[in-house]
Design a protein around this motif. Structure first.
Motif, PDB file in Angstrom:
ATOM      1  N   GLY A  42       0.784  -1.224   0.000  1.00 32.36           N
ATOM      2  CA  GLY A  42       0.000   0.000   0.000  1.00 32.36           C
ATOM      3  C   GLY A  42       0.815   1.273   0.000  1.00 32.36           C
ATOM      4  O   GLY A  42       0.249   2.373   0.062  1.00 32.36           O
ATOM      5  N   LYS A  43       2.133   1.142  -0.074  1.00 29.40           N
ATOM      6  CA  LYS A  43       2.994   2.326  -0.071  1.00 29.40           C
ATOM      7  C   LYS A  43       3.832   2.373  -1.334  1.00 29.40           C
ATOM      8  O   LYS A  43       4.005   1.370  -2.027  1.00 29.40           O
ATOM      9  CB  LYS A  43       3.903   2.314   1.164  1.00 29.40           C
ATOM     10  N   GLU A  44       4.363   3.560  -1.609  1.00 25.95           N
ATOM     11  CA  GLU A  44       5.228   3.722  -2.766  1.00 25.95           C
ATOM     12  C   GLU A  44       6.611   3.164  -2.472  1.00 25.95           C
ATOM     13  O   GLU A  44       7.035   3.059  -1.316  1.00 25.95           O
ATOM     14  CB  GLU A  44       5.329   5.201  -3.137  1.00 25.95           C
ATOM     15  N   ARG A  45       7.320   2.822  -3.544  1.00 19.25           N
ATOM     16  CA  ARG A  45       8.684   2.358  -3.391  1.00 19.25           C
ATOM     17  C   ARG A  45       9.539   3.511  -2.883  1.00 19.25           C
ATOM     18  O   ARG A  45       9.437   4.634  -3.359  1.00 19.25           O
ATOM     19  CB  ARG A  45       9.209   1.856  -4.728  1.00 19.25           C
ATOM     20  N   GLU A  46      10.388   3.212  -1.892  1.00 24.00           N
ATOM     21  CA  GLU A  46      11.202   4.266  -1.317  1.00 24.00           C
ATOM     22  C   GLU A  46      12.676   3.883  -1.309  1.00 24.00           C
ATOM     23  O   GLU A  46      13.043   2.715  -1.213  1.00 24.00           O
ATOM     24  CB  GLU A  46      10.743   4.593   0.121  1.00 24.00           C
ATOM     25  N   PHE A  47      13.493   4.897  -1.392  1.00 23.24           N
ATOM     26  CA  PHE A  47      14.937   4.730  -1.385  1.00 23.24           C
ATOM     27  C   PHE A  47      15.413   4.285  -0.008  1.00 23.24           C
ATOM     28  O   PHE A  47      14.902   4.752   1.016  1.00 23.24           O
ATOM     29  CB  PHE A  47      15.588   6.056  -1.764  1.00 23.24           C
ATOM     30  N   SER A 105      22.155   8.628  -6.718  1.00 19.69           N
ATOM     31  CA  SER A 105      20.772   9.074  -6.771  1.00 19.69           C
ATOM     32  C   SER A 105      19.891   8.272  -5.822  1.00 19.69           C
ATOM     33  O   SER A 105      20.107   7.084  -5.626  1.00 19.69           O
ATOM     34  CB  SER A 105      20.230   8.944  -8.194  1.00 19.69           C
ATOM     35  N   LYS A 106      18.882   8.941  -5.283  1.00 22.00           N
ATOM     36  CA  LYS A 106      17.880   8.269  -4.481  1.00 22.00           C
ATOM     37  C   LYS A 106      16.537   8.197  -5.217  1.00 22.00           C
ATOM     38  O   LYS A 106      15.530   7.828  -4.643  1.00 22.00           O
ATOM     39  CB  LYS A 106      17.695   8.979  -3.146  1.00 22.00           C
ATOM     40  N   LEU A 107      16.576   8.535  -6.496  1.00 15.22           N
ATOM     41  CA  LEU A 107      15.356   8.535  -7.298  1.00 15.22           C
ATOM     42  C   LEU A 107      15.224   7.230  -8.068  1.00 15.22           C
ATOM     43  O   LEU A 107      16.110   6.859  -8.832  1.00 15.22           O
ATOM     44  CB  LEU A 107      15.374   9.716  -8.270  1.00 15.22           C
ATOM     45  N   ALA A 108      14.098   6.559  -7.878  1.00 14.95           N
ATOM     46  CA  ALA A 108      13.907   5.252  -8.499  1.00 14.95           C
ATOM     47  C   ALA A 108      14.007   5.316 -10.025  1.00 14.95           C
ATOM     48  O   ALA A 108      14.524   4.390 -10.654  1.00 14.95           O
ATOM     49  CB  ALA A 108      12.565   4.672  -8.079  1.00 14.95           C
ATOM     50  N   TYR A 109      13.539   6.389 -10.618  1.00 14.98           N
ATOM     51  CA  TYR A 109      13.537   6.448 -12.082  1.00 14.98           C
ATOM     52  C   TYR A 109      14.931   6.611 -12.673  1.00 14.98           C
ATOM     53  O   TYR A 109      15.125   6.474 -13.876  1.00 14.98           O
ATOM     54  CB  TYR A 109      12.589   7.524 -12.599  1.00 14.98           C
ATOM     55  N   ASP A 110      15.926   6.895 -11.844  1.00 18.06           N
ATOM     56  CA  ASP A 110      17.305   6.950 -12.327  1.00 18.06           C
ATOM     57  C   ASP A 110      17.920   5.562 -12.472  1.00 18.06           C
ATOM     58  O   ASP A 110      18.973   5.405 -13.091  1.00 18.06           O
ATOM     59  CB  ASP A 110      18.173   7.774 -11.377  1.00 18.06           C
ATOM     60  N   TYR A 111      17.291   4.560 -11.907  1.00 16.44           N
ATOM     61  CA  TYR A 111      17.822   3.201 -11.927  1.00 16.44           C
ATOM     62  C   TYR A 111      17.160   2.420 -13.060  1.00 16.44           C
ATOM     63  O   TYR A 111      15.930   2.408 -13.181  1.00 16.44           O
ATOM     64  CB  TYR A 111      17.581   2.513 -10.577  1.00 16.44           C
ATOM     65  N   ASP A 112      17.981   1.763 -13.868  1.00 19.51           N
ATOM     66  CA  ASP A 112      17.438   1.160 -15.075  1.00 19.51           C
ATOM     67  C   ASP A 112      17.293  -0.350 -15.014  1.00 19.51           C
ATOM     68  O   ASP A 112      16.627  -0.932 -15.878  1.00 19.51           O
ATOM     69  CB  ASP A 112      18.278   1.563 -16.295  1.00 19.51           C
ATOM     70  N   TYR A 113      17.887  -1.021 -14.050  1.00 23.54           N
ATOM     71  CA  TYR A 113      17.693  -2.454 -13.892  1.00 23.54           C
ATOM     72  C   TYR A 113      17.360  -2.773 -12.433  1.00 23.54           C
ATOM     73  O   TYR A 113      17.963  -2.190 -11.519  1.00 23.54           O
ATOM     74  CB  TYR A 113      18.941  -3.232 -14.330  1.00 23.54           C
ATOM     75  N   TRP A 114      16.420  -3.687 -12.280  1.00 26.25           N
ATOM     76  CA  TRP A 114      15.920  -4.035 -10.950  1.00 26.25           C
ATOM     77  C   TRP A 114      15.878  -5.547 -10.756  1.00 26.25           C
ATOM     78  O   TRP A 114      15.657  -6.299 -11.716  1.00 26.25           O
ATOM     79  CB  TRP A 114      14.501  -3.479 -10.766  1.00 26.25           C
TER      80      TRP A 114
END
Length: 124
Positions: A42-47, A105-114
């Motif tokens: 129920g929460k957003e992904r966080e750094f 970076s602490k921004l999820a959209y900066d990361y390209d592989y998960w």
């Protein structure tokens, strides 16, 4: 092809410790920024934490600073997240990610592989 595989999650009592591992293939962890994120239901992904490619600089979320430590084993191409003093609010799915940029970076959209994630559950 870049592949990240997390392991080490589990159920632990509050105050306990876990060490998460992220085994990387197709990308050398010592050449890219590596990060850990988490997502609770129920929460957003966080750094959570990040380690710059040079290994010199780390960054942590305020909520885990002083309790979690990110590190890596260059020879094994693995990134770790040592988690001490775990709290129930640390319960989440933990994801490893890699960033093609050289910056931290602490921004999820900066990361390209998960990776696919590993579940951490902390009981009170």
């Amino acid at each position: 092809q870049v592949r990240l595989v997390e392991s080490g999650g589990g159920l632990v009592q509050a105050g306990g410790s876990l060490r998460l591992s992220c085994a990387a293939s197709g990308r050398t962890v010592s050449r890219y920024t590596m990060g850990w994120f988490r997502q609770a239901p129920g929460k957003e992904r966080e750094f959570v934490a990040a380690l710059i490619w040079s290994g010199i600089t780390t960054m942590y979320a305020d909520s885990v600073k002083g309790r979690f430590t990110i590190s890596r084993d260059n020879a094994k191409n693995i990134v770790f997240l040592q988690m001490n003093g775990l709290k129930p609010e640390d319960t989440a799915m933990y994801y490893c990610a890699t960033d093609s940029n050289v910056s931290l970076s602490k921004l999820a959209y900066d990361y390209d592989y998960w990776g696919q994630g590993t579940q951490v559950t902390v009981s009170s």
